[in-house]
Design a protein around this motif. Structure first.
Motif, PDB file in Angstrom:
ATOM      1  N   ASN A  71       0.813  -1.214   0.000  1.00 48.09           N
ATOM      2  CA  ASN A  71       0.000   0.000   0.000  1.00 48.09           C
ATOM      3  C   ASN A  71       0.847   1.264   0.000  1.00 48.09           C
ATOM      4  O   ASN A  71       0.413   2.314   0.480  1.00 48.09           O
ATOM      5  N   CYS A 119       0.285  13.776  -0.931  1.00 47.47           N
ATOM      6  CA  CYS A 119      -0.199  12.510  -0.368  1.00 47.47           C
ATOM      7  C   CYS A 119      -1.612  12.657   0.170  1.00 47.47           C
ATOM      8  O   CYS A 119      -2.471  11.797  -0.049  1.00 47.47           O
ATOM      9  N   ARG A 120      -1.878  13.760   0.868  1.00 51.30           N
ATOM     10  CA  ARG A 120      -3.171  13.921   1.530  1.00 51.30           C
ATOM     11  C   ARG A 120      -4.307  14.260   0.578  1.00 51.30           C
ATOM     12  O   ARG A 120      -5.485  14.162   0.952  1.00 51.30           O
ATOM     13  N   LYS A 133      -5.235  12.421  -1.638  1.00 53.44           N
ATOM     14  CA  LYS A 133      -5.874  11.150  -1.957  1.00 53.44           C
ATOM     15  C   LYS A 133      -6.824  10.679  -0.853  1.00 53.44           C
ATOM     16  O   LYS A 133      -7.389   9.600  -0.925  1.00 53.44           O
ATOM     17  N   ILE A 134      -7.010  11.488   0.193  1.00 52.70           N
ATOM     18  CA  ILE A 134      -7.902  11.104   1.283  1.00 52.70           C
ATOM     19  C   ILE A 134      -9.352  11.129   0.796  1.00 52.70           C
ATOM     20  O   ILE A 134      -9.799  12.069   0.148  1.00 52.70           O
ATOM     21  N   SER A 154     -10.882   5.995   2.780  1.00 49.89           N
ATOM     22  CA  SER A 154      -9.449   5.719   2.839  1.00 49.89           C
ATOM     23  C   SER A 154      -8.689   6.979   3.243  1.00 49.89           C
ATOM     24  O   SER A 154      -9.199   8.093   3.117  1.00 49.89           O
ATOM     25  N   LYS A 155      -7.491   6.773   3.756  1.00 44.42           N
ATOM     26  CA  LYS A 155      -6.638   7.908   4.086  1.00 44.42           C
ATOM     27  C   LYS A 155      -5.267   7.704   3.469  1.00 44.42           C
ATOM     28  O   LYS A 155      -4.854   6.581   3.183  1.00 44.42           O
ATOM     29  N   SER A 156      -4.558   8.804   3.272  1.00 41.06           N
ATOM     30  CA  SER A 156      -3.232   8.750   2.674  1.00 41.06           C
ATOM     31  C   SER A 156      -2.377   9.826   3.323  1.00 41.06           C
ATOM     32  O   SER A 156      -2.876  10.890   3.698  1.00 41.06           O
ATOM     33  N   CYS A 212       4.396   7.870  -0.090  1.00 40.91           N
ATOM     34  CA  CYS A 212       3.124   7.942   0.628  1.00 40.91           C
ATOM     35  C   CYS A 212       2.675   6.526   0.996  1.00 40.91           C
ATOM     36  O   CYS A 212       3.146   5.531   0.440  1.00 40.91           O
ATOM     37  N   TYR A 251      -1.257   4.492   1.886  1.00 42.42           N
ATOM     38  CA  TYR A 251      -2.710   4.659   1.937  1.00 42.42           C
ATOM     39  C   TYR A 251      -3.309   3.427   2.605  1.00 42.42           C
ATOM     40  O   TYR A 251      -2.730   2.339   2.588  1.00 42.42           O
TER      41      TYR A 251
END
Length: 280
Positions: free
Chosen positions: A162, A179-180, A182-183, A187-189, A274, A276
């Protein structure tokens, strides 16, 4: 260990998900092993793994005991390969070193590392190496590594995870924002936090394709302490300066330097990594 399984068509890609958590501690890195019944040469199998996942599985990704356990739990899969219960061999990401006459095994993933010096390999796992140029397979019946001609066609084992290596050069804060982005609701990243020391060497191997020598991680100095960007503190604060210079408040990992964290100016531009994960 958490296991899940899925099938795709006649070639049956079996997906076995396991987390590298200790006891029930939350882990940031989740690795997935894919066992394919499709038979290919070693080079073709590796290409398939790199195009569809990350690479062929190696014993630093899945140690021998865990690989053994995963295959044993998939007895029905093994029956599909051979109704006569013959030996079932799978290509893995090792091949013989052509530079040595006795052909020590090296990792197909990074091109380095011999099983002769690998702490994960007991004597019972090591194959007899007599010629150079062969490729490594795992025999699921006798539970040993073996050497085959690379042109043989065998089923094979890939792996994924991941993590996302982003090979764009950004400042630490721009990398964090990337990276963030993609939150989502499910899901979180974030920039990667390496809270489990056993993951350190896996990640340094994972970033070997980055075009910068070092990559940003989620490590940041704030309020007199080193923190991870997801809010966790660094367990061993003493490994980093307690009073870093004015601008070196962000942490990187190096592809080649085996020391742990390196502090850098947060405004420098580097590749970054990153992670996730799904959230409840």
């Amino acid at each position: 260990m958490l296991l899940s399984m899925g099938k795709k068509g006649r070639s049956e890609l079996m997906c076995l998900l396991f987390t590298m958590a200790v006891l029930c501690l939350e882990a940031k890195i989740h690795k997935t092993v894919y066992i394919s019944s499709k038979k290919l040469t070693w080079d073709e199998a590796r290409k398939h793994c790199q195009e569809n996942y990350i690479d062929m599985v190696t014993l630093d990704v899945v140690n021998p005991e865990l690989l053994n356990e995963l295959l044993e739990e998939e007895d029905e899969l093994l029956k599909e390969f051979s109704e006569e219960k013959d030996d079932i061999k799978f290509w893995i990401g090792l091949h013989e070193d052509p530079e040595q006459s006795l052909g020590s095994l090296i990792s197909g993933k990074t091109g380095i590392g011999s099983t002769e010096d690998d702490d994960n390999d007991s004597e019972s796992w090591r194959p007899t190496l007599q010629s150079s140029g062969g490729c490594g397979s795992y025999n699921s019946r006798n539970k040993k590594l073996e050497i085959e001609l690379c042109k043989e066609e065998l089923p094979f084992i890939c792996f994924g995870d991941n993590l996302i290596l982003v090979d764009e050069k950004k400042t630490w804060e721009d990398a964090l924002n990337h990276c963030r982005k993609k939150i989502t609701a499910s899901s979180k990243s974030d920039l990667l936090s390496i809270t489990n020391p056993s993951d350190y060497y896996y990640v340094t191997d994972r970033i070997y394709r980055a075009t910068t020598e070092e990559v940003w991680t989620g490590l940041r100095f704030l309020g007199g302490e080193w923190w991870w960007s997801d809010g966790e503190t660094l367990d061993h604060q003493e490994t980093l300066p307690g009073c870093p210079s004015q601008w070196q408040h962000c942490g990187t990992l190096s592809k080649n330097n085996k020391g742990f964290w390196i502090t850098r100016d947060c405004s420098e531009r580097r590749s970054f990594i990153c992670y996730y994960e799904k959230v409840a």
